[in-house]
Design an enzyme around this catalytic site. Structure first.
Site, PDB file in Angstrom:
ATOM      1  N   GLU B  25      -6.160  -3.954 -44.463  1.00  0.00           N
ATOM      2  CA  GLU B  25      -5.163  -4.134 -45.530  1.00  0.00           C
ATOM      3  C   GLU B  25      -3.805  -3.710 -44.973  1.00  0.00           C
ATOM      4  OE1 GLU B  25      -4.918  -5.378 -48.789  1.00  0.00           O
ATOM      5  OE2 GLU B  25      -2.837  -4.881 -48.354  1.00  0.00           O
ATOM      6  N   GLY B  31      -4.513  -4.998 -53.741  1.00  0.00           N
ATOM      7  CA  GLY B  31      -3.785  -6.257 -53.616  1.00  0.00           C
ATOM      8  C   GLY B  31      -2.724  -6.465 -54.676  1.00  0.00           C
ATOM      9  N   LYS B  42       0.072  -4.907 -67.420  1.00  0.00           N
ATOM     10  CA  LYS B  42      -0.632  -4.480 -68.643  1.00  0.00           C
ATOM     11  C   LYS B  42      -0.244  -3.051 -69.007  1.00  0.00           C
ATOM     12  CE  LYS B  42      -1.396  -7.932 -68.176  1.00  0.00           C
ATOM     13  NZ  LYS B  42      -1.352  -8.981 -67.138  1.00  0.00           N
ATOM     14  N   GLY B 165       8.913 -20.116 -66.829  1.00  0.00           N
ATOM     15  CA  GLY B 165       8.257 -19.860 -68.115  1.00  0.00           C
ATOM     16  C   GLY B 165       6.743 -19.942 -68.041  1.00  0.00           C
ATOM     17  N   GLU B 187      12.988 -22.484 -68.165  1.00  0.00           N
ATOM     18  CA  GLU B 187      11.820 -23.195 -67.641  1.00  0.00           C
ATOM     19  C   GLU B 187      12.206 -24.637 -67.336  1.00  0.00           C
ATOM     20  OE1 GLU B 187       8.552 -22.738 -66.668  1.00  0.00           O
ATOM     21  OE2 GLU B 187       8.617 -24.907 -66.354  1.00  0.00           O
ATOM     22  N   ALA B 249      10.164 -15.860 -61.380  1.00  0.00           N
ATOM     23  CA  ALA B 249       8.708 -15.981 -61.569  1.00  0.00           C
ATOM     24  C   ALA B 249       8.362 -17.464 -61.579  1.00  0.00           C
ATOM     25  CB  ALA B 249       8.284 -15.298 -62.864  1.00  0.00           C
ATOM     26  N   GLY B 251       6.202 -19.083 -59.557  1.00  0.00           N
ATOM     27  CA  GLY B 251       4.934 -19.475 -58.940  1.00  0.00           C
ATOM     28  C   GLY B 251       4.636 -18.674 -57.685  1.00  0.00           C
ATOM     29  N   ASP B 291      -7.176 -15.773 -54.073  1.00  0.00           N
ATOM     30  CA  ASP B 291      -6.041 -16.669 -54.271  1.00  0.00           C
ATOM     31  C   ASP B 291      -5.722 -17.560 -53.074  1.00  0.00           C
ATOM     32  OD1 ASP B 291      -5.874 -15.608 -56.744  1.00  0.00           O
ATOM     33  OD2 ASP B 291      -4.001 -14.495 -56.434  1.00  0.00           O
ATOM     34  N   HIS B 423     -17.755  -6.966 -89.107  1.00  0.00           N
ATOM     35  CA  HIS B 423     -16.635  -7.187 -90.011  1.00  0.00           C
ATOM     36  C   HIS B 423     -15.948  -5.861 -90.285  1.00  0.00           C
ATOM     37  CE1 HIS B 423     -14.355  -9.105 -93.212  1.00  0.00           C
ATOM     38  NE2 HIS B 423     -14.665  -8.081 -94.010  1.00  0.00           N
TER      39      HIS B 423
END
Lengths: 418, 454
Positions: B25, B31, B42, B165, B187, B249, B251, B291, B423
């Site tokens: 690594e 990674g 997150k 986007g 976008e 951002a 890609g 990836d 529920h």
């Protein structure tokens, strides 16, 4: 352009319809050269190494070890490179080749499966994993679960019914030889041992065996061998009793030709052979094999001794050729080498008789009214009672006994002793 | 090669299967996912959501304030904890770790900078991707950032322009908007989340607009100049404005290990490594996972591929053969999808049909204060087999797993509708929508006779 060639199991000998894959000598992904042996196949009782007809790379093995393959069935796929290009330097072609090989494999399964490919596969992950391990194409499997979902049982059934003949999984996962269960050990019957089982059943179920036995005074034979031993040694030959016995057997067979023949029940014919290829049973680690001395009637004692040595060595090394084991006419087996007094062997089908020979024992006996040490050997004969009468067989055995007791009678013509 | 989700699971599995394993690594274990992607984003989202929820409820009063510096430190602590955990795990499994930049010398030799040559019978390439860049907008790590540099911000910016986007852009847009940054998203395609189900794209747009995000679609950055710690932007539509930060951002691009191409590893037209179902590359003994094998670029897909590669490397027979790979976008509410859409299902020969259920049919949604949300199920009309599921709802990232399992198991609408869901939970949406598809919803009224139209 790389292209995929499928290697089929070649016709390895007349009348041989199938062979068993004993051992792969290459793995998927391995490069191979033309004529390089890629697989060891067992037919009848010989194992044959099949060479690759091409140079290239092994893409896929289509048969697993232990599987029986019919002549003409595909056993492997080889990617062949063009002479100018290296396989690894061809972007754009490999993927296509893979697809081709995949569809070829699918075709192989489709042939045997006689079902259509289903456009949608419904199978839970554990079933797909099993299919992958067994090399089953799920598109060909009929699901019996709710709504046509493919179950583990469906995959196993498909594997048993189709793959065993068509192809095997994509990797070199070795099928387990020995499966240990709680209280038993299961050993797979493979190769020569499986062939042995099949041949014994064939012989015993087709031939009604009758057995005879005799005690032979081999004192003269023992002396004769002693006197020839050093001469043989000087020629680099280890002289056993077997060459003498073969010579005596051939001479007796010439007088009683039905014991050197085969019964063709379908045609209702007895095929009497005018050649004498005497088989000798050899116990090897892989199992029983029976190579034969070709045209033993035309060969001298020492030459037979040499050939026995050579065949026994090849048998132990597992290198017998199909030629070595084919076309036997009569078989001799040493039943007593380990110690039994008398044993009755099973005929080497489709021959008509087999001779069992035993240990030579020295014991005191009356000979011409004098008590002296003499050498004795038991011999036994199993013969095909469908067409050989007991009297005929008994007369053959007596003749053989006579020759073995008076070896000069059959060795008279030998010209090797000069 | 590569200690991310495409690499480290393979090292562990190969070790479990009795192989001698080395893992190389060049950066931090875990990674892109652990260090710059899934995990830190997150972590950024949770406090932002808490802050936003308090604000939205309106009856929790007092001075609620976000300390940006502590916020970022908290995120980094989590990242370090997870990355460190992977290292401990690998060491426990006896995997030899090598830190450095590696390159392939030949089919069995790898050179690691400052360490030397390693020999291996089999190799796994799991080197992942790098952020793609734009010619007009060069990342400098000061004003112009990518996903790797943006998480090192020390001070909360007052405004940010997000170029792209896709899901990374959309997630960062909601994070920044919720902590009080003025956000603009540009976008190039005609909607956010291009390529996704139009219902999902529209939901994403509404979610961001509700947070006050300014959205330009079918728009590019025409020109850009950075002056005095600020960027002056001109868009293709003619609008001009200044922003404090820019996040690119747009890609990802494959990060191939040096030497791989020379060795002859076959690549696709975008430069990703071609593999078959067993994760084999075009070269014997060389495998790839994660990836670097091309989109969809998902950590959980990389995990699964990584294990398949390890099994095959160890001489077993395994295939990467999922029926359904879920994707999640962590907006608020979250969005998740699995399986195929109605059109794709038809193309594959299914008698496909879909029904959509607004989230109002689920009691818990009212408690969660959801303004935006729906579920959509795609199924085969004949067999009732579930083919696809889309959900925009709180906890979508969690409840999607039930749909993944349903698809993998070949479950039908009946199976889902007869499965009792607790529920009140959002997961009831699966039961309810299956009943709707079967024409018998219990919390929804069908006006017309045909099931699912509303």
């Amino acid at each position: 352009m790389a292209k995929i060639e499928r290697i089929k199991l070649p016709d390895i000998g007349e009348g041989i319809a199938e062979g068993e894959i004993v051992r792969w000598l290459v793995k998927e992904g391995d490069p191979v050269k033309q004529f390089q042996p890629i697989v060891e196949v067992l037919t009848d009782k010989a194992s044959v190494e099949i060479p690759s007809p091409y140079s290239g790379r092994v893409i896929r093995l289509l048969a697993r070890e232990g599987e029986r393959i019919r002549v003409g069935s595909p056993i492997a796929e080889i990617e062949i490179e063009d002479s100018q290009q290296q396989v690894i330097a061809q972007p754009g072609t490999i993927e296509m080749a893979k697809e081709e090989s995949r569809s070829a494999t699918v075709a192989a399964q489709a042939e045997t499966a006689t079902v259509e490919r289903r456009p949608h596969i419904r199978a839970p992950p554990r079933v797909r994993k099993l299919a992958q391990e067994l090399g089953v194409d799920l598109a060909l499997v009929k699901g019996t679960g709710p709504g046509g979902i493919i179950t583990e049982e469906d995959v196993k059934r498909f594997y048993e019914e189709n793959i065993a003949r068509a192809r095997a999984p994509q990797t070199a996962v070795q099928p387990q030889q020995v499966v240990i269960e709680e209280r038993v050990e299961r050993i797979q019957l493979r190769g020569i041992k499986r062939r042995m089982a099949e041949k014994m059943i064939e012989a015993k179920s087709k031939i009604p065996h009758v057995y005879l036995a005799e005690e032979v005074d081999v004192t003269e034979l023992v002396r004769l061998r002693e006197s020839l031993k050093s001469l043989a040694e000087s020629k680099g030959i280890k002289l056993t009793y077997l060459p003498f016995i073969i010579k005596a057997v051939v001479k007796a067979l010439k007088e009683y030709p039905l014991l050197n023949s085969t019964l063709d029940m379908e045609k209702g014919e007895i095929i009497v052979k005018k050649y004498y290829n005497i088989g000798i049973a050899v116990d090897t680690e892989q199992g029983l094999v029976v190579p034969n001395i070709k045209n033993a009637d035309k060969k001298g004692l020492f030459q037979i001794a040499r050939e026995i040595e050579e065949l026994a060595r090849k048998a132990r090394e597992g290198r017998l050729s199909l030629e070595d084991i084919r076309d036997g006419t009569f078989t001799i087996t040493n039943v007593g080498s380990i110690g039994s007094t008398i044993g009755f062997p099973i005929i080497n089908y489709p021959e008509s008789a087999i001779l069992g020979i035993h240990r030579i024992i020295k014991r005191p006996a009356y000979y011409e009214d004098r008590l002296e040490p003499r050498y004795y050997m038991n011999i036994s004969l199993s013969f095909d009672h469908r067409f050989i009468e007991g009297g005929y067989a008994a007369r053959f055995l007596n003749t053989l006994k006579n020759y073995l007791e008076n070896p000069l009678l059959f060795l008279a013509q030998e010209d090797e002793f000069k | 090669m590569g200690g991310g989700p495409g690499g480290y699971p393979a090292a562990i599995r190969a070790s479990q299967l009795g192989m001698k394993v080395a893992l190389i690594e060049m950066n931090r274990l875990g990674g892109e996912c652990t260090n710059y992607g899934c995990i830190p984003t997150k972590a950024l989202i949770r406090p932002a959501n808490v802050l936003w929820a308090v604000k939205k409820l309106g009856f929790i009063r007092g001075n609620v304030e976000l300390s940006f510096e502590e916020y970022m430190e908290w995120v980094n602590t989590i990242v370090r904890k997870i990355s460190g955990g992977i290292e401990t795990l690998l060491k426990s499994y006896g995997v030899d770790l090598y830190r450095g930049v590696a390159s392939i010398r030949d089919g069995e030799t790898i050179y690691v900078e400052n360490i030397g040559e390693l020999k291996a019978k089999k190799m796994l390439l799991a080197t992942g991707t790098d952020p793609a860049d734009l010619p007009v907008v060069r990342v400098d790590g000061e004003v112009i950032h990518n996903n790797r540099t943006i998480i090192r911000l020390k001070k909360k910016p007052s405004s940010i322009l997000i170029v792209g986007g896709g899901y990374i852009g959309v997630e960062f847009a909601s994070i920044f908007a919720k902590i009080g940054v003025e956000v603009t998203v540009v976008e190039v395609m005609q909607s956010l989340l291009p390529g996704m189900d139009p219902d999902v794209s529209r939901a994403a747009e509404r979610i961001l607009r509700n947070l006050g995000v300014k959205i330009y679609t079918e728009t590019t950055v025409k020109s850009l100049s950075v002056k005095g710690g600020e960027a002056f932007v001109e868009l293709s539509g003619g609008d001009t404005f200044s922003v404090e930060k820019i996040l690119v951002a747009v890609g990802r691009k494959p990060k191939l290990i040096p030497g791989a191409e020379k060795l002859g590893v076959e690549l696709d037209e975008k430069g990703y490594i071609r593999v078959d179902r067993s994760m084999k590359t075009s070269l014997p003994n060389i495998y790839a996972s994660g990836d670097i094998t091309g989109p969809p670029l998902l950590a959980h897909r990389a995990f699964a591929q990584s294990l398949v590669a390890a099994e095959n490397i160890a001489g077993r027979s395994a295939a990467f053969d999922p029926k359904a790979t879920p994707s999640v976008i962590f907006t608020d509410p979250e969005m998740a999808f699995v399986g195929i859409g109605e059109n794709d299902a038809r193309k594959q020969g299914y008698k496909a049909k879909s029904v959509k259920l607004p989230l109002g049919g689920v009691a818990r949604a009212a408690i969660e204060d959801v303004e935006e949300g729906f579920a959509k199920i795609v199924f085969d009309e004949e067999t009732k087999e579930i083919l696809g599921f889309y959900v925009v709802a709180p906890h979508a990232s969690e409840i999607i797993s039930e749909a993944v399992l349903a698809i993998e198991m070949g479950a039908t609408l009946e199976d889902l509708s007869l499965t009792i869901h607790p529920h009140p939970t959002i997961s009831e949406v699966l039961e309810e929508i299956s009943e709707l598809a079967l024409g018998r919803p219990k919390h929804f009224f069908i006006r017309k006779r045909s099931a699912g139209s509303f």
